[in-house]
Write a protein that holds these residues in place. Structure first.
Motif, short mmCIF file in Angstrom:
data_model
loop_
_atom_site.label_atom_id
_atom_site.label_comp_id
_atom_site.label_asym_id
_atom_site.label_seq_id
_atom_site.Cartn_x
_atom_site.Cartn_y
_atom_site.Cartn_z
N VAL A 1 10.19 24.52 42.48
CA VAL A 1 10.97 25.19 43.51
C VAL A 1 12.47 25.03 43.28
CG1 VAL A 1 11.35 25.41 46.00
CG2 VAL A 1 9.17 24.58 45.15
N ASP A 2 13.17 26.15 43.31
CA ASP A 2 14.63 26.14 43.43
C ASP A 2 14.91 26.18 44.93
OD1 ASP A 2 17.29 26.78 43.74
OD2 ASP A 2 17.30 28.44 42.32
N ALA A 3 15.31 25.03 45.49
CA ALA A 3 15.44 24.91 46.94
C ALA A 3 16.46 25.88 47.53
CB ALA A 3 15.82 23.48 47.30
N THR A 4 17.53 26.17 46.79
CA THR A 4 18.56 27.07 47.29
C THR A 4 18.03 28.49 47.42
OG1 THR A 4 20.29 25.72 46.26
CG2 THR A 4 20.89 27.96 46.91
N ALA A 5 17.40 28.97 46.34
CA ALA A 5 16.85 30.32 46.38
C ALA A 5 15.71 30.42 47.40
CB ALA A 5 16.35 30.72 44.99
N PHE A 6 14.90 29.37 47.49
CA PHE A 6 13.80 29.36 48.46
C PHE A 6 14.34 29.56 49.87
CE2 PHE A 6 10.76 27.29 51.30
CZ PHE A 6 9.55 27.79 50.85
N ARG A 7 15.41 28.86 50.20
CA ARG A 7 16.01 28.97 51.53
C ARG A 7 16.47 30.40 51.80
NH1 ARG A 7 18.97 25.32 54.94
NH2 ARG A 7 20.54 26.39 56.20
N ILE A 8 17.09 31.03 50.82
CA ILE A 8 17.60 32.39 51.00
C ILE A 8 16.47 33.39 51.19
CG2 ILE A 8 18.84 34.28 49.86
CD1 ILE A 8 20.67 32.11 48.62
N TRP A 9 15.43 33.26 50.37
CA TRP A 9 14.31 34.18 50.49
C TRP A 9 13.57 34.01 51.81
CZ3 TRP A 9 14.08 38.29 47.69
CH2 TRP A 9 14.58 38.28 46.39
N ILE A 10 13.37 32.77 52.23
CA ILE A 10 12.71 32.53 53.51
C ILE A 10 13.56 33.08 54.65
CG2 ILE A 10 12.02 30.72 55.16
CD1 ILE A 10 10.00 31.12 52.93
N GLY A 11 14.87 32.92 54.58
CA GLY A 11 15.76 33.48 55.60
C GLY A 11 15.63 34.99 55.70
N ASP A 12 15.59 35.66 54.56
CA ASP A 12 15.44 37.11 54.54
C ASP A 12 14.12 37.51 55.20
OD1 ASP A 12 15.96 39.76 54.00
OD2 ASP A 12 15.69 39.61 51.84
#
Length: 266
Positions: free
Chosen positions: A235-246
């Motif tokens: 997991v790339d935690a930063t990208a994961f956060r952005i995708w989940i937010g979207d």
């Protein structure tokens, strides 16, 4: 750019070369199903699962964290943001030229606020509007401003009427997404569908905090079916956060049956 890398052939297959070495820290989610742990004053469920979650490392992942930091500084510097502009950026079709232009124009008008661009650069407006990190920071601003008490439950995301509205809205919106981009978005949509309340909390949690890490692990544990139930997830935690937010944004609009969480200006 990697959101998730797994052994499952259909998930981010083009990104597998970015997987970190075995020396990366590993987190196995939970020892006792149904228990909770308290992290930074908040309760987080313990999910028992055979899936190992490996935090991605390397220069690219560090760059992603820095890019999100710069984006959040940029948004903070803007102060109040025109709601009409926000609607164009956050509710416009992703990757469509008009959506990118709206985001790029916001950056260009306030380029002194953005540490990622020089006021002396000759980038065209559209190229300044393709950052997922800027968009992610703007979305988190909008959630805090226009939906601070957002509640999204499994009853919402599994309601047939909500899912029908969701599908009707998202099919035309996502025509401009690139294949890998769309696959990551599908994963995030599925995970938010399975763990909506935790997903809302993740987006509102401090970036790179222990609470964020634990919420991320719980979401993946609950939503591992979205990945084909792999043995290991990187997991790339930063990208994961952005995708989940979207995905949270999209599900919330369908649940509330509104064109946007941002009200139209008077």
């Amino acid at each position: 750019m990697t959101l998730l890398v797994t052994g499952h052939a259909n998930v981010a297959a083009a990104q597998t070369a970015a997987a970190p070495r075995s020396a990366e820290p590993q987190i196995t989610v939970g020892d006792s199903e149904g228990q909770e742990i308290v992290v930074e004053g908040e309760r987080v469920p313990v999910i028992k699962t055979p899936t190992k979650i490996v935090l991605a490392g390397g220069a690219a992942m560090i760059d992603n964290r820095i890019a999100l930091d710069k984006a959040q500084i940029f948004v903070h510097c803007l102060g109040d943001i025109d709601p009409g502009v926000l609607r164009e950026i956050l509710d416009g079709p992703p990757n469509k030229a008009s959506t990118q232009y709206a985001q790029g124009l916001l950056v260009s008008k306030h380029i002194g606020c953005h540490l990622g661009y020089s006021p002396l650069s000759f980038d065209d407006v559209k190229s300044r509007g393709d950052s997922m990190f800027d968009r992610g920071a703007l979305l988190e601003y909008a959630l805090e401003r226009y939906a601070p008490d957002l509640l999204l439950t499994a009853a919402d995301t599994h309601d047939p009427a909500v899912r029908r509205r969701f599908n009707e809205r998202e099919a035309p919106r996502n025509r401009w997404r690139l294949p890998v981009d769309y696959r990551h978005f599908e994963i995030a949509l599925c995970m938010v569908r399975e763990a909506p309340e935790l997903s809302v909390r993740l987006v509102k949690s401090p970036v790179n905090s222990e609470l964020h890490r634990r919420l991320q692990a719980a979401i993946i544990g609950i939503g591992r079916i979205c990945l084909g139930s792999p043995k290991k997830v990187v997991v790339d935690a930063t990208a994961f956060r952005i995708w989940i937010g979207d995905a949270v944004w999209r599900w919330a609009e369908a649940a509330r049956d509104v064109d946007s969480l941002i009200p139209l200006p008077d």
